[in-house]
Design a protein around this motif. Structure first.
Motif, mmCIF file in Angstrom:
data_model
loop_
_atom_site.group_PDB
_atom_site.id
_atom_site.type_symbol
_atom_site.label_atom_id
_atom_site.label_comp_id
_atom_site.label_asym_id
_atom_site.label_seq_id
_atom_site.Cartn_x
_atom_site.Cartn_y
_atom_site.Cartn_z
ATOM 1 N N LEU A 40 -27.021 9.062 7.821
ATOM 2 C CA LEU A 40 -25.629 8.609 7.793
ATOM 3 C C LEU A 40 -24.690 9.740 8.206
ATOM 4 O O LEU A 40 -23.729 9.521 8.954
ATOM 5 N N GLN A 41 -24.974 10.947 7.751
ATOM 6 C CA GLN A 41 -24.161 12.099 8.135
ATOM 7 C C GLN A 41 -24.149 12.281 9.645
ATOM 8 O O GLN A 41 -23.131 12.673 10.233
ATOM 9 N N TYR A 42 -25.272 11.999 10.291
ATOM 10 C CA TYR A 42 -25.367 12.164 11.738
ATOM 11 C C TYR A 42 -24.429 11.212 12.473
ATOM 12 O O TYR A 42 -23.989 11.496 13.589
ATOM 13 N N GLU B 277 -18.015 14.599 12.234
ATOM 14 C CA GLU B 277 -18.209 15.885 11.573
ATOM 15 C C GLU B 277 -18.940 15.642 10.253
ATOM 16 O O GLU B 277 -18.689 14.652 9.564
ATOM 17 N N ARG B 278 -19.832 16.561 9.912
ATOM 18 C CA ARG B 278 -20.579 16.429 8.664
ATOM 19 C C ARG B 278 -19.635 16.509 7.469
ATOM 20 O O ARG B 278 -18.747 17.358 7.412
ATOM 21 N N LYS B 279 -19.835 15.618 6.489
ATOM 22 C CA LYS B 279 -19.009 15.593 5.288
ATOM 23 C C LYS B 279 -19.662 16.415 4.173
ATOM 24 O O LYS B 279 -20.880 16.603 4.154
ATOM 25 N N SER B 280 -18.839 16.869 3.245
ATOM 26 C CA SER B 280 -19.370 17.636 2.120
ATOM 27 C C SER B 280 -20.246 16.754 1.238
ATOM 28 O O SER B 280 -21.223 17.215 0.647
ATOM 29 N N ARG B 281 -19.915 15.482 1.149
ATOM 30 C CA ARG B 281 -20.769 14.521 0.441
ATOM 31 C C ARG B 281 -20.471 13.113 0.951
ATOM 32 O O ARG B 281 -19.385 12.821 1.456
ATOM 33 N N VAL B 282 -21.478 12.241 0.832
ATOM 34 C CA VAL B 282 -21.351 10.853 1.282
ATOM 35 C C VAL B 282 -20.717 10.025 0.167
ATOM 36 O O VAL B 282 -21.139 10.098 -0.996
ATOM 37 N N LEU B 283 -19.710 9.246 0.516
ATOM 38 C CA LEU B 283 -19.032 8.386 -0.443
ATOM 39 C C LEU B 283 -19.618 6.969 -0.389
ATOM 40 O O LEU B 283 -20.237 6.578 0.615
ATOM 41 N N TYR B 284 -19.414 6.194 -1.466
ATOM 42 C CA TYR B 284 -19.910 4.819 -1.475
ATOM 43 C C TYR B 284 -19.304 4.006 -0.335
ATOM 44 O O TYR B 284 -19.971 3.145 0.252
ATOM 45 N N ASP C 148 -18.694 5.012 2.549
ATOM 46 C CA ASP C 148 -19.356 5.379 3.808
ATOM 47 C C ASP C 148 -20.608 4.544 4.061
ATOM 48 O O ASP C 148 -21.055 4.420 5.206
ATOM 49 N N LEU C 149 -21.157 3.993 2.995
ATOM 50 C CA LEU C 149 -22.419 3.274 3.126
ATOM 51 C C LEU C 149 -22.283 1.994 3.944
ATOM 52 O O LEU C 149 -23.277 1.418 4.381
ATOM 53 N N GLU C 150 -21.037 1.578 4.169
ATOM 54 C CA GLU C 150 -20.802 0.351 4.932
ATOM 55 C C GLU C 150 -20.582 0.628 6.423
ATOM 56 O O GLU C 150 -20.348 -0.311 7.198
ATOM 57 N N LEU C 151 -20.652 1.900 6.819
ATOM 58 C CA LEU C 151 -20.445 2.243 8.230
ATOM 59 C C LEU C 151 -21.432 1.482 9.111
ATOM 60 O O LEU C 151 -22.647 1.498 8.865
ATOM 61 N N ASP C 152 -20.909 0.821 10.144
ATOM 62 C CA ASP C 152 -21.776 0.052 11.040
ATOM 63 C C ASP C 152 -22.301 0.965 12.147
ATOM 64 O O ASP C 152 -21.658 1.146 13.180
ATOM 65 N N SER C 153 -23.442 1.545 11.907
ATOM 66 C CA SER C 153 -24.067 2.459 12.879
ATOM 67 C C SER C 153 -25.575 2.334 12.755
ATOM 68 O O SER C 153 -26.102 2.186 11.639
ATOM 69 N N TYR D 247 -28.703 3.115 5.178
ATOM 70 C CA TYR D 247 -28.375 2.311 4.006
ATOM 71 C C TYR D 247 -28.093 0.871 4.416
ATOM 72 O O TYR D 247 -28.055 -0.027 3.574
ATOM 73 N N LYS D 248 -27.905 0.658 5.699
ATOM 74 C CA LYS D 248 -27.531 -0.672 6.217
ATOM 75 C C LYS D 248 -28.633 -1.298 7.070
ATOM 76 O O LYS D 248 -28.810 -2.520 7.075
ATOM 77 N N TYR D 249 -29.364 -0.437 7.808
ATOM 78 C CA TYR D 249 -30.392 -0.940 8.724
ATOM 79 C C TYR D 249 -31.761 -0.370 8.359
ATOM 80 O O TYR D 249 -31.888 0.820 8.067
ATOM 81 N N THR D 250 -32.763 -1.251 8.365
ATOM 82 C CA THR D 250 -34.128 -0.815 8.054
ATOM 83 C C THR D 250 -34.738 -0.096 9.253
ATOM 84 O O THR D 250 -34.231 -0.161 10.369
ATOM 85 N N GLY D 251 -35.849 0.563 9.010
ATOM 86 C CA GLY D 251 -36.552 1.275 10.071
ATOM 87 C C GLY D 251 -35.936 2.635 10.341
ATOM 88 O O GLY D 251 -34.979 3.064 9.684
ATOM 89 N N LEU D 252 -36.494 3.293 11.326
ATOM 90 C CA LEU D 252 -35.998 4.609 11.715
ATOM 91 C C LEU D 252 -34.746 4.481 12.577
ATOM 92 O O LEU D 252 -34.565 3.474 13.265
#
Length: 345
Positions: free
Chosen positions: A260-262, A266-273, A275-280, A285-290
């Protein structure tokens, strides 16, 4: 009387021959001292070293002038004579050299003949992304930014078969510029520097133990890059690799902060809840697989961990808070939540 005259004449001849020999000896000695004084160091007491650049194609005369201008020698003609005597014309190599006024012509020409140029070093830490690697090289002045990215995107590098089929974009070489300490010389091109790092990746990868992960080459590098960024100590890496492989095996979300950081600019100091909804596609956290590609440059330990993962049924891990960099592993969500509580999360 005739005999006495002959003896005197012989003695005078001997004296003349001896005098001539002495004169010739003194002349030779004086000449030898003179020549050697021409070839000696400019200042034996000045040990300071200077970087001197010899341009490609420079003649002996041009090199002599450069050395004189840089105050390494004081007599360009002496340098030319010395080079002629030693048969060095056309053999002295271009490049940046570390030279000192305390060096005599023998020492100087030996360096130039062998091409003992100045080298520079740079270090790429494990887990660095392409953008971070580029910034290291740009900040040190070793590459031009535009030329570097042009090489990354479009240089074919046919000698590296593992690059075949990768799209020509800025992420093409992500994960393949091996993290290590490198030495380069002045004048190396962007293509040469990148090729050197790709070659190092190939050397390390070819020495890895058998790949027992069940993944193909590309996916191995992707997972190794995740393991690299999710772990801090080598002994945890095979365990973390096993967690992700176990999740992949049951089509479970990887839920790796590193992927998710990738996705962030820019890299964040920590991931927020939130952020988990980012469509990427890098949001595990959103898409299975690599994710579609590596998220950084894995080091040898991370590559080995994926090739030889631990045999576990772990599905979870959580970092200790004691600064050790180690993790605690769990098989079930209930066990994972218990580990988190005990660690103070």
């Amino acid at each position: 009387m005739t005999i006495i005259a002959k003896i005197n004449k012989r003695n005078r001849y001997k004296k003349t021959s001896l005098l001539l020999a002495i004169v010739l000896l003194l002349f030779g000695l004086t000449t030898w001292i003179g020549i050697n004084s021409m070839f000696r160091a400019l200042d034996e007491n000045n040990q300071e070293e200077y970087i001197v650049t010899i341009k490609p194609g420079a003649s002996t005369a041009s090199i002599a002038q450069t050395l004189a201008q840089e105050n390494i020698i004081d007599n360009p003609n002496a340098f030319r004579i010395f080079s002629k005597i030693k048969g060095l014309d056309g053999k002295l190599k271009a490049g940046e050299y570390l030279l000192s006024p305390s060096m005599d012509l023998e020492e100087i020409t030996k360096k130039l003949l062998k091409g003992q140029v100045v080298s520079y070093s740079f270090t790429i830490p494990e887990g660095y992304t392409l953008r971070q690697i580029a910034q290291v090289l740009i900040d040190k002045g070793y590459v031009d930014e535009d030329k570097f990215w042009e090489v990354v995107k479009n240089e074919p590098f046919p000698e590296f078969e593992f690059l075949e089929g990768l799209p020509n974009d800025e992420k093409r070489l992500e994960g393949y510029l091996f993290p290590d300490t490198y030495r380069i010389t002045s004048g190396m091109t962007e293509q040469q520097i990148v090729a050197m790092m790709l070659k190092r990746f190939q050397e390390v990868y070819n020495q890895l133990p058998e790949n027992q992960s069940g993944l193909n080459f590309r996916d191995t590098i992707i997972l190794a890059s995740i393991v690299e960024l999710e772990s801090k100590v080598d002994r945890d890496r095979p365990l973390i690799a096993s967690v992700f492989l176990n999740r992949l095996g049951i089509n479970m979300l990887l839920q790796a902060d590193a992927t998710l950081q990738y996705a962030f600019p820019e890299r964040k100091s920590r991931v927020l809840y939130s952020d988990l909804e980012l469509d990427s596609p890098y949001n595990s956290y959103k898409y299975t697989g690599l994710p579609p590609g590596p998220i950084g440059s894995p080091g040898k330990a991370a590559l080995e961990a994926v090739h030889q993962p631990a045999d576990t049924d772990y599905l979870y891990f959580v970092a200790r808070k004691d600064g050790s960099g180690e993790h605690v592993f769990g098989r079930t969500l209930a066990e994972h939540n218990k580990n988190r509580r005990e660690l103070g999360y």
